[in-house]
Scaffold this motif. Structure first.
Motif, PDB file in Angstrom:
ATOM      1  N   TRP A 162      -3.632  -9.278   3.940  1.00 31.56           N
ATOM      2  CA  TRP A 162      -3.116  -7.454   4.396  1.00 31.56           C
ATOM      3  C   TRP A 162      -4.362  -6.821   4.304  1.00 31.56           C
ATOM      4  O   TRP A 162      -5.538  -7.529   3.555  1.00 31.56           O
ATOM      5  CB  TRP A 162      -2.596  -6.986   3.178  1.00 31.56           C
TER       6      TRP A 162
ATOM      7  N   ALA B 118      -5.259   5.951   8.272  1.00 37.04           N
ATOM      8  CA  ALA B 118      -5.572   4.945   8.089  1.00 37.04           C
ATOM      9  C   ALA B 118      -4.883   3.708   8.984  1.00 37.04           C
ATOM     10  O   ALA B 118      -3.724   3.259   9.036  1.00 37.04           O
ATOM     11  CB  ALA B 118      -5.836   4.106   7.360  1.00 37.04           C
TER      12      ALA B 118
ATOM     13  N   TYR C  38      -4.664   6.729   2.886  1.00 36.04           N
ATOM     14  CA  TYR C  38      -4.573   5.608   2.158  1.00 36.04           C
ATOM     15  C   TYR C  38      -5.202   5.798   0.830  1.00 36.04           C
ATOM     16  O   TYR C  38      -6.678   6.072   0.421  1.00 36.04           O
ATOM     17  CB  TYR C  38      -5.796   4.621   2.938  1.00 36.04           C
TER      18      TYR C  38
ATOM     19  N   ASN D  15      -9.372   5.702   2.092  1.00 35.26           N
ATOM     20  CA  ASN D  15      -9.317   7.430   3.583  1.00 35.26           C
ATOM     21  C   ASN D  15      -8.237   7.952   3.735  1.00 35.26           C
ATOM     22  O   ASN D  15      -7.347   8.107   3.725  1.00 35.26           O
ATOM     23  CB  ASN D  15      -9.259   6.500   4.847  1.00 35.26           C
TER      24      ASN D  15
ATOM     25  N   SER E  64      -7.061  -3.186   5.410  1.00 34.97           N
ATOM     26  CA  SER E  64      -6.922  -1.513   5.953  1.00 34.97           C
ATOM     27  C   SER E  64      -7.868  -1.136   6.605  1.00 34.97           C
ATOM     28  O   SER E  64      -9.100  -1.434   5.844  1.00 34.97           O
ATOM     29  CB  SER E  64      -6.181  -0.963   4.851  1.00 34.97           C
ATOM     30  N   THR E  65      -8.374  -0.045   7.510  1.00 37.85           N
ATOM     31  CA  THR E  65      -9.564   0.308   7.493  1.00 37.85           C
ATOM     32  C   THR E  65      -9.853   1.532   6.367  1.00 37.85           C
ATOM     33  O   THR E  65      -8.919   2.112   5.786  1.00 37.85           O
ATOM     34  CB  THR E  65      -9.458   0.906   8.853  1.00 37.85           C
TER      35      THR E  65
ATOM     36  N   SER F  66       0.978  -1.458  -0.149  1.00 36.88           N
ATOM     37  CA  SER F  66       0.369   0.198  -0.008  1.00 36.88           C
ATOM     38  C   SER F  66       0.520   0.932   0.168  1.00 36.88           C
ATOM     39  O   SER F  66      -0.013   1.626  -0.145  1.00 36.88           O
ATOM     40  CB  SER F  66      -1.081   0.151   0.208  1.00 36.88           C
ATOM     41  N   SER F  67       1.712  -0.358  -0.234  1.00 40.00           N
ATOM     42  CA  SER F  67       0.594   1.402   0.414  1.00 40.00           C
ATOM     43  C   SER F  67       1.935   2.175  -0.306  1.00 40.00           C
ATOM     44  O   SER F  67       1.617   2.295  -0.292  1.00 40.00           O
ATOM     45  CB  SER F  67       0.817   2.192   0.975  1.00 40.00           C
ATOM     46  N   LEU F  68       0.503  -0.732  -0.235  1.00 35.96           N
ATOM     47  CA  LEU F  68       1.282  -0.621   0.739  1.00 35.96           C
ATOM     48  C   LEU F  68       1.617  -0.216  -0.409  1.00 35.96           C
ATOM     49  O   LEU F  68       1.255  -0.164  -1.103  1.00 35.96           O
ATOM     50  CB  LEU F  68       0.618  -0.767   1.360  1.00 35.96           C
TER      51      LEU F  68
ATOM     52  N   GLN G 261      -3.290   0.028   9.277  1.00 35.31           N
ATOM     53  CA  GLN G 261      -2.774  -0.870   8.020  1.00 35.31           C
ATOM     54  C   GLN G 261      -2.182  -2.496   9.298  1.00 35.31           C
ATOM     55  O   GLN G 261      -1.470  -1.864   9.771  1.00 35.31           O
ATOM     56  CB  GLN G 261      -2.592  -0.582   7.329  1.00 35.31           C
TER      57      GLN G 261
ATOM     58  N   LYS H  75       5.832   2.228  10.543  1.00 33.32           N
ATOM     59  CA  LYS H  75       5.119   0.866  10.627  1.00 33.32           C
ATOM     60  C   LYS H  75       6.333   0.279  11.551  1.00 33.32           C
ATOM     61  O   LYS H  75       6.858   0.664  11.293  1.00 33.32           O
ATOM     62  CB  LYS H  75       5.277   0.367   9.298  1.00 33.32           C
TER      63      LYS H  75
END
Length: 256
Positions: A75, A57, A42, A53, A77-78, A14-16, A59, A253
């Motif tokens: 994977w 977010a 996101y 998002n 994510s919100t 994502s981002s990823l 993730q 992360k």
């Protein structure tokens, strides 16, 4: 009609974004790894017009790989909207109940010490969704040292894409002094102009378009396993000829 979801996929991520990493060396026959993080927004595949998002977010993912080259992972994510509540006045989904779930598997192989390839696929499932948005996407890629090139193609018609839509991505990473890493990505899209939702939720005016150029820096936070990142996205075009704005994204992360 403007639809909130646009071209979902592995940015794993994502981002990823998105960059895709190919593992050519295995410490053991079985390797399990994971990550969890937060991004300021996101932004999927450079789409700054309708972020998945537009708030922070959360993730994360979990991966298993085998020394043979086989891998499988998850994977998630919100998201910043609900796929069960459509606002017809705004022509967009509202709320914040949805969650993106990406299930993927594939094979990483090597031809020489520096040259490798990957073949796989991803199934996208959106929790709490009344819309036709779940689908599968193929992945084919090659990598040479720190450079990688991948193609991801939709296998079915959904409200955010036509069967055959293909995302092309080139990435390059370079180690800098003081443990900084330069990360770059160039994305483009082939848009198919025929599908079940063409003229309903999709309005294809461009068959091929530059999507984004992303350049950023990442740096580990000591020996904690965590890292911070900053990415600058130079926006391109969507399928309906919408011009995407430039944007800066921050992230943190933790890998385990």
């Amino acid at each position: 009609m403007k639809f909130t979801l646009n071209t979902l996929g592995l940015t794993v991520a994502s981002s990823l974004l998105s960059t895709v990493a190919f593992a050519n060396e295995k410490a053991s026959d079985h390797t399990i790894s994971g990550n969890i993080g937060v991004v300021s927004e996101y932004i999927l595949r450079g789409n700054t017009a309708v972020p998945e998002n537009d708030n922070a977010a959360v993730q994360g993912g979990l991966d298993y790989s085998h020394s043979s080259g086989f891998y499988i992972g998850y994977w998630g994510s919100t998201l910043g909207y609900s796929l069960t509540d459509f606002d017809y006045a705004e022509e967009a989904y509202t709320g914040s109940k949805a969650f993106e779930n990406d299930f993927y598997l594939g094979y990483n192989g090597s031809i020489t010490e520096d040259f490798g390839y990957t073949i796989g696929g991803t199934y996208y499932y959106y929790y709490q969704s009344d819309a036709d948005v779940n689908t599968t996407e193929t992945l084919i890629g090659v990598n040479y040292k720190d450079f990688a090139f991948t193609t991801q193609t939709l296998l079915g018609d959904v409200e955010w894409g036509n069967k055959g839509d293909t995302y092309l991505l080139a990435t390059y990473s370079y180690a800098l002094p003081q443990d900084f890493t330069l990360n770059t990505a160039l994305g483009a899209y082939y848009y198919r102009d025929k599908g079940e939702y063409e003229g309903i939720t999709l309005d294809t005016q461009k068959k091929f378009a530059f999507r984004h150029f992303t350049v950023g820096l990442s740096h580990p936070l000591g020996d904690t396993g965590a890292s911070v990142s900053m990415d600058y996205i130079v926006g391109g075009k969507l399928r309906d000829d919408t011009t995407l704005k430039n944007k800066v994204i921050f992230g943190i992360k933790y890998d385990f």
